[in-house]
Motif scaffolding. Structure first.
Motif, PDB file in Angstrom:
ATOM      1  N   LYS A 264       0.832  -1.209   0.000  1.00 42.60           N
ATOM      2  CA  LYS A 264       0.000   0.000   0.000  1.00 42.60           C
ATOM      3  C   LYS A 264       0.866   1.259   0.000  1.00 42.60           C
ATOM      4  CE  LYS A 264      -3.535   2.327   2.804  1.00 42.60           C
ATOM      5  NZ  LYS A 264      -4.362   2.236   4.041  1.00 42.60           N
ATOM      6  N   GLU A 265       1.877   1.288   0.860  1.00 43.48           N
ATOM      7  CA  GLU A 265       2.717   2.472   0.977  1.00 43.48           C
ATOM      8  C   GLU A 265       3.617   2.649  -0.249  1.00 43.48           C
ATOM      9  OE1 GLU A 265       2.461   4.697   3.318  1.00 43.48           O
ATOM     10  OE2 GLU A 265       0.893   3.563   4.347  1.00 43.48           O
ATOM     11  N   ALA A 266       4.052   1.530  -0.861  1.00 39.21           N
ATOM     12  CA  ALA A 266       4.951   1.628  -2.015  1.00 39.21           C
ATOM     13  C   ALA A 266       4.271   2.312  -3.188  1.00 39.21           C
ATOM     14  CB  ALA A 266       5.425   0.235  -2.417  1.00 39.21           C
ATOM     15  N   ARG A 267       2.979   2.098  -3.330  1.00 39.77           N
ATOM     16  CA  ARG A 267       2.250   2.745  -4.423  1.00 39.77           C
ATOM     17  C   ARG A 267       2.164   4.259  -4.222  1.00 39.77           C
ATOM     18  NH1 ARG A 267      -3.369   0.177  -4.728  1.00 39.77           N
ATOM     19  NH2 ARG A 267      -2.944  -0.543  -2.628  1.00 39.77           N
ATOM     20  N   LYS A 268       2.214   4.683  -2.972  1.00 36.13           N
ATOM     21  CA  LYS A 268       2.087   6.108  -2.682  1.00 36.13           C
ATOM     22  C   LYS A 268       3.372   6.882  -2.975  1.00 36.13           C
ATOM     23  CE  LYS A 268      -1.273   5.420   1.064  1.00 36.13           C
ATOM     24  NZ  LYS A 268      -1.537   5.628   2.511  1.00 36.13           N
ATOM     25  N   CYS A 269       4.528   6.215  -2.873  1.00 33.75           N
ATOM     26  CA  CYS A 269       5.796   6.941  -2.992  1.00 33.75           C
ATOM     27  C   CYS A 269       6.737   6.364  -4.048  1.00 33.75           C
ATOM     28  CB  CYS A 269       6.500   6.984  -1.637  1.00 33.75           C
ATOM     29  SG  CYS A 269       6.908   5.351  -0.962  1.00 33.75           S
ATOM     30  N   HIS A 270       6.218   5.525  -4.961  1.00 36.92           N
ATOM     31  CA  HIS A 270       7.092   4.983  -6.010  1.00 36.92           C
ATOM     32  C   HIS A 270       7.569   6.130  -6.906  1.00 36.92           C
ATOM     33  CE1 HIS A 270       8.580   2.624  -9.371  1.00 36.92           C
ATOM     34  NE2 HIS A 270       8.540   1.580  -8.571  1.00 36.92           N
ATOM     35  N   PRO A 271       8.884   6.246  -7.179  1.00 40.19           N
ATOM     36  CA  PRO A 271       9.410   7.362  -7.969  1.00 40.19           C
ATOM     37  C   PRO A 271       8.773   7.516  -9.336  1.00 40.19           C
ATOM     38  CG  PRO A 271      11.188   6.154  -6.911  1.00 40.19           C
ATOM     39  CD  PRO A 271       9.935   5.362  -6.686  1.00 40.19           C
ATOM     40  N   ASP A 272       8.461   6.417  -9.996  1.00 37.36           N
ATOM     41  CA  ASP A 272       7.863   6.494 -11.329  1.00 37.36           C
ATOM     42  C   ASP A 272       6.411   6.940 -11.287  1.00 37.36           C
ATOM     43  OD1 ASP A 272      10.218   5.695 -12.434  1.00 37.36           O
ATOM     44  OD2 ASP A 272       9.684   3.571 -12.507  1.00 37.36           O
ATOM     45  N   LYS A 273       5.778   6.780 -10.137  1.00 40.87           N
ATOM     46  CA  LYS A 273       4.382   7.184  -9.985  1.00 40.87           C
ATOM     47  C   LYS A 273       4.256   8.573  -9.360  1.00 40.87           C
ATOM     48  CE  LYS A 273       2.794   3.214 -11.431  1.00 40.87           C
ATOM     49  NZ  LYS A 273       1.996   3.088 -12.674  1.00 40.87           N
ATOM     50  N   CYS A 274       5.320   9.040  -8.738  1.00 36.91           N
ATOM     51  CA  CYS A 274       5.298  10.334  -8.057  1.00 36.91           C
ATOM     52  C   CYS A 274       6.471  11.192  -8.547  1.00 36.91           C
ATOM     53  CB  CYS A 274       5.373  10.152  -6.537  1.00 36.91           C
ATOM     54  SG  CYS A 274       4.128   9.052  -5.846  1.00 36.91           S
ATOM     55  N   GLN A 275       6.484  11.481  -9.830  1.00 38.92           N
ATOM     56  CA  GLN A 275       7.594  12.212 -10.422  1.00 38.92           C
ATOM     57  C   GLN A 275       7.651  13.664  -9.947  1.00 38.92           C
ATOM     58  OE1 GLN A 275       7.368  11.752 -14.682  1.00 38.92           O
ATOM     59  NE2 GLN A 275       7.546   9.521 -14.597  1.00 38.92           N
ATOM     60  N   ASP A 276       6.557  14.190  -9.435  1.00 43.69           N
ATOM     61  CA  ASP A 276       6.534  15.571  -8.943  1.00 43.69           C
ATOM     62  C   ASP A 276       7.069  15.699  -7.520  1.00 43.69           C
ATOM     63  OD1 ASP A 276       5.391  16.293 -11.343  1.00 43.69           O
ATOM     64  OD2 ASP A 276       3.327  16.124 -10.583  1.00 43.69           O
ATOM     65  N   ASP A 277       7.267  14.576  -6.854  1.00 34.99           N
ATOM     66  CA  ASP A 277       7.749  14.600  -5.476  1.00 34.99           C
ATOM     67  C   ASP A 277       9.248  14.332  -5.465  1.00 34.99           C
ATOM     68  OD1 ASP A 277       8.222  14.462  -2.798  1.00 34.99           O
ATOM     69  OD2 ASP A 277       6.826  12.828  -2.374  1.00 34.99           O
ATOM     70  N   PRO A 278      10.085  15.330  -5.154  1.00 33.24           N
ATOM     71  CA  PRO A 278      11.544  15.117  -5.173  1.00 33.24           C
ATOM     72  C   PRO A 278      12.029  14.151  -4.094  1.00 33.24           C
ATOM     73  CG  PRO A 278      11.015  17.257  -4.231  1.00 33.24           C
ATOM     74  CD  PRO A 278       9.719  16.701  -4.747  1.00 33.24           C
ATOM     75  N   GLU A 279      11.223  13.939  -3.067  1.00 31.65           N
ATOM     76  CA  GLU A 279      11.628  13.050  -1.977  1.00 31.65           C
ATOM     77  C   GLU A 279      11.057  11.643  -2.135  1.00 31.65           C
ATOM     78  OE1 GLU A 279      10.456  14.811   1.670  1.00 31.65           O
ATOM     79  OE2 GLU A 279      11.768  16.568   1.476  1.00 31.65           O
ATOM     80  N   ALA A 280      10.382  11.381  -3.255  1.00 29.83           N
ATOM     81  CA  ALA A 280       9.752  10.071  -3.458  1.00 29.83           C
ATOM     82  C   ALA A 280      10.786   8.944  -3.452  1.00 29.83           C
ATOM     83  CB  ALA A 280       8.958  10.070  -4.762  1.00 29.83           C
ATOM     84  N   ALA A 281      11.922   9.173  -4.127  1.00 32.68           N
ATOM     85  CA  ALA A 281      12.946   8.121  -4.198  1.00 32.68           C
ATOM     86  C   ALA A 281      13.496   7.792  -2.823  1.00 32.68           C
ATOM     87  CB  ALA A 281      14.076   8.565  -5.122  1.00 32.68           C
ATOM     88  N   THR A 282      13.722   8.843  -2.015  1.00 32.18           N
ATOM     89  CA  THR A 282      14.237   8.623  -0.658  1.00 32.18           C
ATOM     90  C   THR A 282      13.223   7.872   0.201  1.00 32.18           C
ATOM     91  OG1 THR A 282      15.526  10.663  -0.813  1.00 32.18           O
ATOM     92  CG2 THR A 282      15.174   9.743   1.373  1.00 32.18           C
ATOM     93  N   LYS A 283      11.954   8.279   0.088  1.00 36.68           N
ATOM     94  CA  LYS A 283      10.903   7.604   0.847  1.00 36.68           C
ATOM     95  C   LYS A 283      10.780   6.138   0.424  1.00 36.68           C
ATOM     96  CE  LYS A 283       8.087  11.790   1.430  1.00 36.68           C
ATOM     97  NZ  LYS A 283       6.800  12.439   1.088  1.00 36.68           N
ATOM     98  N   PHE A 284      10.836   5.920  -0.881  1.00 36.62           N
ATOM     99  CA  PHE A 284      10.682   4.559  -1.385  1.00 36.62           C
ATOM    100  C   PHE A 284      11.839   3.668  -0.939  1.00 36.62           C
ATOM    101  CE2 PHE A 284      10.935   1.285  -4.727  1.00 36.62           C
ATOM    102  CZ  PHE A 284       9.643   0.797  -4.660  1.00 36.62           C
ATOM    103  N   GLN A 285      13.044   4.216  -0.959  1.00 38.97           N
ATOM    104  CA  GLN A 285      14.212   3.450  -0.511  1.00 38.97           C
ATOM    105  C   GLN A 285      14.116   3.131   0.977  1.00 38.97           C
ATOM    106  OE1 GLN A 285      17.950   5.393  -1.204  1.00 38.97           O
ATOM    107  NE2 GLN A 285      19.167   3.592  -0.683  1.00 38.97           N
ATOM    108  N   ALA A 286      13.702   4.105   1.770  1.00 41.15           N
ATOM    109  CA  ALA A 286      13.550   3.871   3.212  1.00 41.15           C
ATOM    110  C   ALA A 286      12.468   2.838   3.484  1.00 41.15           C
ATOM    111  CB  ALA A 286      13.220   5.185   3.917  1.00 41.15           C
TER     112      ALA A 286
END
Length: 402
Positions: free
Chosen positions: A218-240
């Motif tokens: 559920k959480e991965a869909r919210k912060c996946h970099p390819d799905k959240c390209q407008d969020d600069p912190e998406a990659a960091t969130k997804f990695q964490a």
């Protein structure tokens, strides 16, 4: 008095001596019988692996089985004709060559003839079973490929069997990622040294492996970099998030985290945490979570997950020399059970899809009037519009049959 005792002893001595050869003979007979039984069992396994002798479903299945037996018998005969002389020459030179040639010629005749006989037998069995197959089909029965018989299929019963077998595999294989514990979680949360990963996933410290996986999904869909390209912190969130999931999804690393807190960045656990769950990765990338009730997990995701596990098992096998005998035995046992687990996983997938489809169409089947039917169609159209908006959504809809 002494003479009588000696006479009795003398009379008993030959009797005891005579019983010894009989016992040895009986022991030898038992041993020889066991060896004969083992040889017959081995010969039976070889025969069954070479020729198709299972009960055919109907005439077409009997024809297919018969042709396979004929083909295998012919191929085995030709292979024997070529291989036996070469093997004989390698062992005993010219003498061995001619001996192997004689054996090869005999096999080249016997194996195809055996294949023809078995093939004819299978074809006749198939023809004989055709009447039963037609009658069973009319009664709504299904063919069980394992039991080789016609049965009445019940979805709920199949579900119970799958769950029972899955529980047996978990309990028989020791503890699993979920601990194999189906009991409810305690009311009070488990005390841990650090709960950052649990908070990041949004789960309790008593969460099961299934609950952790759903939360990560559920959480991965919210912060996946390819799905959240407008969020600069998406990659960091997804990695964490991936880091937290890899720690909590593994029984050993989770136990270590609960006891000692977050691992060091240079530790093996931290390196493992940088990996991404392939099941969730492909589900997020292809949007398959919306169609999973109808098609199950994507084959590519399951295959990727299996390949990663195989790679880890291969790494473990390289370290078997340093394992204890008990650990090595457990490792080999887990590898031997992988094939059965994959078969059970596919069966479970089919059962889940069937249950989901039944739940979906029951609204239509129980519709009382035209309004209920229109409401059902509207809900289906709405669901289809969500699916088509995802990656490969149109392909999924075609596969489902929309």
């Amino acid at each position: 008095m002494n003479s009588t005792t000696s006479d009795v002893s003398a009379a008993a001595a030959p009797a005891d001596a005579a019983s010894i050869p009989k016992q040895d003979e009986q022991h030898m007979t038992t041993t020889e019988q066991q060896e004969i039984d083992e040889d017959l069992q081995e010969a039976s396994e070889v025969f069954n692996s070479l020729f198709s002798t299972r009960r055919p479903k109907d005439g077409w299945a009997g024809l297919s089985s018969g042709l396979k037996s004929i083909g295998k018998g012919t191929a085995a005969g030709v292979a024997s004709l070529i291989a036996q002389p070469i093997a004989g020459a390698h062992e005993n030179g010219v003498k061995g060559f001619f001996g192997g040639l004689a054996t090869g010629v005999a096999s080249a005749v016997a194996l195809p003839v055996t294949g023809v006989c078995v093939g004819a037998y299978q074809m006749s069995r198939g023809v004989a079973n055709s009447v039963e197959a037609m009658n069973a089909s009319k009664q709504g029965m299904m063919w069980d490929n394992e039991k080789r018989e016609w049965i009445h299929y019940y979805l709920e019963k199949d579900k119970e069997l799958v769950e029972k077998r899955e529980a047996e595999l978990k309990s028989g294989g020791g503890k699993t990622a979920s601990g194999g514990n189906l009991a409810a979680a305690d009311i009070n949360e488990k005390k841990v040294k650090d709960r950052e990963y649990y908070d990041l996933m949004g789960v309790s410290t008593n969460a099961t492996a299934g609950e952790i996986k759903k939360a990560y999904y559920k959480e991965a869909r919210k912060c996946h970099p390819d799905k959240c390209q407008d969020d600069p912190e998406a990659a960091t969130k997804f990695q964490a998030l991936g880091h937290a999931y890899q720690i909590l999804s593994n029984e050993q690393t989770r136990a270590s985290y609960d006891k000692n807190g977050k691992p060091d960045s240079n530790s093996a656990d931290a390196n493992l945490a940088n990996e991404i769950d392939p099941l969730v990765f492909f589900a997020v990338m292809f949007g398959s979570h919306l169609v999973e009730p109808y098609i199950g997990e994507l084959w590519i995701a399951t295959t990727a997950d299996t390949l990663m596990k195989d790679a880890m098992e291969q790494q473990q096998s390289m370290d078997m020399e340093s394992m204890t005998e008990e650990d090595a035995a457990k490792f080999l046992a887990s590898k031997s059970a992988s094939s059965e687990e994959m078969t059970l996983k596919q069966r479970k997938r089919e059962v889940k899809c069937a249950l989901n489809l039944r739940e979906k169409i029951i609204l239509f089947m129980e519709a009382k009037d035209e309004d209920d039917i229109m409401a059902f169609k509207a809900s289906i159209a709405q669901e289809a519009s969500k699916i088509v908006s995802t990656s490969f959504g149109a392909t999924f809809l075609v596969a489902i049959g929309f």
